[in-house]
Design an enzyme around this catalytic site. Sequence first.
Site, short mmCIF file in Angstrom:
data_model
loop_
_atom_site.label_atom_id
_atom_site.label_comp_id
_atom_site.label_asym_id
_atom_site.label_seq_id
_atom_site.Cartn_x
_atom_site.Cartn_y
_atom_site.Cartn_z
N ASP A 65 0.87 -1.05 0.03
CA ASP A 65 0.18 -0.11 -0.01
C ASP A 65 0.79 1.16 -0.06
O ASP A 65 1.36 1.69 0.94
CB ASP A 65 -0.99 -0.02 1.23
CG ASP A 65 -1.77 1.08 1.12
OD1 ASP A 65 -1.96 1.80 0.22
OD2 ASP A 65 -2.25 1.51 2.45
N ASP B 258 -1.62 5.01 -5.87
CA ASP B 258 -1.87 4.26 -4.52
C ASP B 258 -1.95 2.73 -5.04
O ASP B 258 -3.13 2.57 -5.60
CB ASP B 258 -3.22 4.88 -4.00
CG ASP B 258 -3.49 4.16 -2.80
OD1 ASP B 258 -2.83 3.24 -2.09
OD2 ASP B 258 -4.93 4.04 -2.40
#
Length: 495
Positions: free
Chosen positions: A104, A322
């Site tokens: 992440d 992201d």
Amino acid sequence: MRDLLPVKLLILTLTAALVSVSVVYCGFPASLLTLERAFPAEQRVDLDVLRARDRARHARILQGVVDGVVDFAVDGTSDPYLAGLYFTRVKLGSPPREFNVQIDTGSDVLWVACSTCSNCPKSSEIGVELNFYDTGSSSTASMVPCSDPICPSVVQPAASDCTNQNNQCGYSFQYGDGSGTSGYYVSDLLYFDMVLGNSLIVNSSAPIIFGCSTYQSGDLTKTDKAIDGIFGFGQQGLSVISQLSSRGITPKVFSHCLKGEGNGGGILVLGEILEPSIVYSPLVPSQPHYNLNLQSIAVQGQLLPIDPAKFVTTNNRGTIIDSGTTLSYLVDEAFDPFVSAITTAVSQSASPVISKGNQCYMVPTSINEIFPPVSLNFAGSASMVLRPQDYLIHYGVFDGAPLWCIGFQKVQDQGVSILGDLVLKDKIVVYDLARQRIGWANYDCSLSVNVSITSGKDEYVNAGQLVSSSSRNMLFKTPVALLVHVLVFIGFIIS
């Protein structure tokens, strides 16, 4: 015995050559060294003492050697109907225990589920066995007290909490999808394989601070995509890349190549992947996420009528990269012109339909023959060219024809565009934190990649080739890199 003499002479010659060069490299004159035992021969020494001594030495070596990259295996896929996420494995504690954690780049902290977690999922439907971290089972674990400087300096809002009675530095995170986790910070060893040169791989470890989750909410509690935790790769001080690079253990850059086809997988490395076609765009300064300046969007070479001001980074606008987001999102001022341009471009070959509120198309042939390329144009004259499979999702079959839908989603209540795995897959993506820029290039992530590291003089040394997790063999080809690292290692020995 006589046949071994040439071999012995060769070994002695090579050893003498290396030591001779190392003396010049390190600036030490040749001299006779007196060796003494660290412990007297007649003294019995407990294994715990020896292990502690070795750990201290390994830490000293790692602090002095910056020329190394860390390679992580990658599993998972961008397909929302399968895992819909990419994850890697980390080893924590003593003895080390393995945890599967989502990759992440939209958050900063590494956290794993604690053995005391009250509502963490106990099983997962993505084919991994869930594990729980237990501080009591690790001989190297220690709690982070409220007095630790890291506790009040945690960047994320409301991330630290020291109101509990145990004097433990706690945290509470809320993610963009509404899920959340809370727990406390722990310091323990992270184990990793460090690639130092031509076929030279060292099993290493370093103490890091990470989160131990005692509570989860939202999608984190569901079993369909349950995972042991999240590996935050943000640029703030508590991320693992920041902790390791600040101590000179790894370079201040990391890269990934997420495979989109087949079973997914890919490459994740704390180091820089080299590829001639990579283009770079500068990061927007002073932002908590990886914000880039998106300036325009083109479909089949034609710029869309979008006000550039809608992309400007402010408190509630901008464009971020992201890897923890499965799909991708566009602000409504860009989404509507984008979908309209795609529909117009394929109007003669595909039939548009609305399925569950999504713009979809019945496609009689290959999407690459019908759908146009899309270009996301960023500051620094860096364009990200999207293939049809980078903005479409296969939704199955409708009336006998394959159904493909726009994978981008419209941002409803905020002005932040997010480029997730839908866009990032099948690309080398380099997060160069030292130079504050992000680079990318379309790439077949099942192939090997060249990885380099930065020396103290900003010179590059080829650390070799790393391959996708689907074939984990290491391939190296530069003997000079091995020589450099052997010299550095000998420098440590003679110092």
